[in-house]
Design a protein around this motif. Structure first.
Motif, mmCIF file in Angstrom:
data_model
loop_
_atom_site.group_PDB
_atom_site.id
_atom_site.type_symbol
_atom_site.label_atom_id
_atom_site.label_comp_id
_atom_site.label_asym_id
_atom_site.label_seq_id
_atom_site.Cartn_x
_atom_site.Cartn_y
_atom_site.Cartn_z
ATOM 1 N N ILE A 242 0.830 -1.215 0.000
ATOM 2 C CA ILE A 242 0.000 0.000 0.000
ATOM 3 C C ILE A 242 0.863 1.263 0.000
ATOM 4 N N LEU A 243 1.886 1.298 0.860
ATOM 5 C CA LEU A 243 2.678 2.512 1.029
ATOM 6 C C LEU A 243 3.973 2.508 0.236
ATOM 7 N N GLY A 244 4.373 1.352 -0.278
ATOM 8 C CA GLY A 244 5.665 1.257 -0.917
ATOM 9 C C GLY A 244 6.733 0.923 0.108
ATOM 10 N N GLY A 245 7.857 0.435 -0.354
ATOM 11 C CA GLY A 245 8.878 -0.050 0.568
ATOM 12 C C GLY A 245 9.946 0.948 0.939
ATOM 13 N N ALA A 246 9.823 2.189 0.449
ATOM 14 C CA ALA A 246 10.908 3.144 0.663
ATOM 15 C C ALA A 246 10.752 3.966 1.940
ATOM 16 N N GLY A 247 9.590 3.915 2.579
ATOM 17 C CA GLY A 247 9.333 4.770 3.725
ATOM 18 C C GLY A 247 10.061 4.330 4.981
ATOM 19 N N GLU A 248 10.216 5.282 5.935
ATOM 20 C CA GLU A 248 10.882 4.990 7.200
ATOM 21 C C GLU A 248 10.088 3.990 8.044
ATOM 22 N N ALA A 249 8.756 4.044 7.946
ATOM 23 C CA ALA A 249 7.935 3.148 8.760
ATOM 24 C C ALA A 249 8.240 1.684 8.462
ATOM 25 N N ILE A 250 8.324 1.348 7.196
ATOM 26 C CA ILE A 250 8.601 -0.033 6.795
ATOM 27 C C ILE A 250 9.995 -0.440 7.259
ATOM 28 N N ALA A 251 10.974 0.448 7.064
ATOM 29 C CA ALA A 251 12.355 0.137 7.457
ATOM 30 C C ALA A 251 12.465 -0.083 8.963
ATOM 31 N N ASP A 252 11.812 0.769 9.734
ATOM 32 C CA ASP A 252 11.851 0.614 11.196
ATOM 33 C C ASP A 252 11.228 -0.699 11.635
ATOM 34 N N MET A 253 10.103 -1.039 11.029
ATOM 35 C CA MET A 253 9.413 -2.272 11.409
ATOM 36 C C MET A 253 10.262 -3.498 11.074
ATOM 37 N N LYS A 254 10.865 -3.499 9.915
ATOM 38 C CA LYS A 254 11.700 -4.643 9.535
ATOM 39 C C LYS A 254 12.878 -4.801 10.492
ATOM 40 N N GLN A 255 13.463 -3.673 10.900
ATOM 41 C CA GLN A 255 14.588 -3.760 11.834
ATOM 42 C C GLN A 255 14.133 -4.270 13.191
ATOM 43 N N LEU A 256 12.958 -3.821 13.636
ATOM 44 C CA LEU A 256 12.452 -4.271 14.936
ATOM 45 C C LEU A 256 12.197 -5.775 14.942
ATOM 46 N N PHE A 257 11.589 -6.283 13.881
ATOM 47 C CA PHE A 257 11.313 -7.719 13.833
ATOM 48 C C PHE A 257 12.603 -8.526 13.734
#
Length: 456
Positions: free
Chosen positions: A267-282
Motif C-alpha cells: 500500500i505505502l511502498g517499501g521506501a518509507g521509514e515506517a517499513i524500514a523501522d518495522m523490519k529492523q524491529l522484527f
C-alpha cells in the motif's frame, strides 16, 4: 552505591520549577528475593482498593527487579503537579481524566496521571550534566478519573522504563525485551500475551499521501486509537469532523486493518521509514529471542499526542482484558517543555490489568508475611537484652520480629507460625549471663545455644 534522582517542586502561578536532590545511599539496602506482603486500605473512590496481599506488591517487586536486571537507574517524581504540565504533553483530551483542583494559592494542580512529563522535565533540568544515553525507570502511584472496569482503576501503580539519547530501533527492542522478561518471571508465556507493534510514521506517510494537513495528526491518532473500543461508524464520524474526505477515510481504515508488513508495503511502498523501522524491529526481536511474542498491527497508534515513531501495546490473547501496557518513541517531547529535543522512547505498565491476568491464569500467589527471626525475652528484665539481640541480627541484614511485651511461649509460637518465622531466638537469664541465646529452628525442631557474636 547508586544515586536516586528525586524531583521535588516549587509551585508558581505559571509552571512548576523542579528542585533536584541527589541521594546516595550510605550502605546498600537489602534486596529481598521474593515479594513481601503489602496491605492496602480499601477506598470507594478508587474502586474498592486492592484485594489480597499479593497486589500490588508482586508486580512492584518484579517491576524493580527487571529494571535493575537491565541496568536502569531509579528516579522518582512529585505526586502533585500543575495541571498544565500534563495537558501540554498529552493534549486536551486528558483534561477529563485528571484529578485536578485549585489550591489555596489559586493555582490549578493535579494528581499525576502518569510519569513521563516529570521525566521529561528532569532530563531538561539535568541538561549536559549527565551523559547520554540515560536509562531510567520509575514505579509510582498514578490517578485517573475514568470509568472503572475490570483492570481499570482510578488509582494504580505504574512502571515506566525510558531510554533517552538513542535514535536507533535498538532502544525500542530492548524495552520490549524487558517487558517480556517481566512476563516470564511471573509465569506468563507467549501463548498468554502478545505485543502489537506499529509506527506513527505509517499514519504520517498516509496523511502526506492524501494531502491531509499535518496539524490533524494528533487528533487522527487519538481517534484511530479507539478502533477496537467503539463502533466503526463512530470512528468514521469522528474522522469526518476533522475535515478528512470520505474517500481518504475509507483508505485510511483500509490501511489500519492491515496485519502484515508485506501488505502494508504494497500500500505505502517499501521506501518509507515506517517499513524500514518495522523490519529492523522484527529482526532484532529474533536476536533478543521474543519474535513469537510480537505481531504487526497497523491500527496500533497509542492515544497520547507525543509519540513520533514505533509504538507497541501488550494484550492478552484471549481478548478478555484491555491493553496490559504500551509505549513507543517520543523524539519531540522535550521541546514541549522548552528543552532541546533528544531521541527518546519508553513505556508505561500499570499493575491493574496484569493482576487481573494473573488471576485469570491462576498465577497470583497468596503472599504471607515472612520473618527470619522472632526474638523473645523470657523475663521482663531481659527486654533490653532482647533488643540488643534484635539489633545485632538486623545489622547483619536479617529480618526480626521483636516481641515487645512479656508473653507466654505458647503465644510466641503462634506468632512465629503466623509470620512464617524461620527460627525463634530466646533470651533467657542463664544463657545471657554467659553472652549466649537459645535458638530453635522451627522447621526441624533443632535447638541449640550460641554466643551472640556468633549468631548468624
Amino acid at each position: 552505591m547508586r544515586a536516586i534522582h528525586i524531583v521535588t517542586t516549587r509551585l508558581s502561578s505559571s509552571f512548576i520549577r523542579p528542585v533536584l536532590l541527589d541521594f546516595v545511599s550510605c550502605s546498600p539496602l537489602r534486596q529481598f528475593s521474593t515479594p513481601r506482603r503489602f496491605i492496602c486500605a480499601a477506598s470507594k473512590v478508587n474502586g474498592g482498593g486492592r484485594s489480597g496481599y499479593a497486589t500490588p506488591q508482586l508486580a512492584l517487586h518484579h517491576f524493580k527487579e527487571v529494571s535493575r536486571l537491565f541496568g536502569y537507574e531509579e528516579v522518582d517524581f512529585p505526586v502533585l503537579e500543575t495541571e498544565a504540565l500534563f495537558i501540554r504533553k498529552a493534549g486536551e483530551e486528558i483534561r477529563d481524566q485528571l484529578y485536578c483542583f485549585e489550591d489555596r494559592g489559586n493555582r490549578r494542580v493535579a494528581l499525576r496521571p502518569e510519569l513521563t512529563p516529570s521525566l521529561a522535565r528532569l532530563v531538561i533540568q539535568k541538561g549536559k550534566s549527565v551523559s547520554l544515553p540515560l536509562k531510567w525507570f520509575a514505579v509510582g502511584q498514578c490517578w485517573r478519573y475514568e470509568r472503572m472496569t475490570r483492570g481499570r482503576r482510578r488509582e494504580h501503580y505504574q512502571w515506566n522504563m525510558d531510554i533517552i539519547g538513542v535514535p536507533e530501533v535498538t532502544a525500542e527492542a530492548e524495552l520490549i525485551s524487558s517487558i517480556m522478561t517481566f512476563f516470564k518471571r511471573i509465569g506468563i508465556t507467549a501463548s498468554d500475551v502478545g505485543f502489537k507493534v506499529s509506527s506513527r510514521k505509517v499514519l504520517q506517510e498516509f496523511l502526506k499521501k492524501y494531502g491531509v494537513p499535518e496539524d490533524l495528526f494528533g487528533r487522527v491518532c487519538f481517534i484511530i486509537d479507539k478502533i477496537e473500543k467503539i463502533p466503526i461508524d463512530e470512528i468514521k464520524k469522528e474522522l469526518g469532523f476533522t475535515g478528512i474526505s470520505d474517500d481518504a477515510i475509507e483508505q485510511l481504515l483500509q490501511v489500519f486493518s492491515v496485519k502484515s508488513l508485506d501488505d502494508l508495503e504494497d500500500i505505502l511502498g517499501g521506501a518509507g521509514e515506517a517499513i524500514a523501522d518495522m523490519k529492523q524491529l522484527f529482526s532484532l526481536a529474533e536476536k533478543f529471542g521474543y519474535s513469537e511474542w510480537i505481531q504487526f498491527d497497523a491500527s496500533v497508534v497509542r492515544g497520547l499526542a507525543y509519540y513520533t515513531g514505533i509504538v507497541f501495546e501488550g494484550f492478552d490473547r484471549e481478548g478478555k482484558l484491555r491493553a496490559i501496557c504500551g509505549g513507543g518513541r517520543y523524539d519531540r517531547l522535550l521541546s514541549t517543555y522548552g528543552g532541546d529535543d533528544i531521541p527518546a522512547c519508553g513505556f508505561g505498565f500499570g499493575d491493574a490489568v496484569i493482576v487481573e491476568l494473573l488471576k485469570e491464569k491462576d498465577l497470583l500467589p497468596e503472599l504471607g508475611q515472612e520473618v527470619e527471626n522472632i526474638v523473645c525475652a523470657l523475663d521482663k528484665d531481659l527486654q533490653g537484652a532482647a533488643a540488643t539481640v534484635a539489633t545485632a541480627l538486623r545489622d547483619k541484614g536479617q529480618t526480626v520480629d521483636l516481641v515487645l511485651e512479656s508473653k507466654p511461649l505458647k503465644w510466641v509460637f503462634k506468632r512465629a507460625a503466623r509470620v512464617n518465622a524461620r527460627r525463634l531466638v530466646l533470651v533467657g537469664k542463664t544463657e545471657w549471663e554467659v553472652g549466649s541465646v537459645s535458638v530453635k529452628v522451627l522447621s526441624s525442631g533443632e535447638q541449640f545455644q550460641v554466643k551472640l557474636n556468633d549468631l548468624e
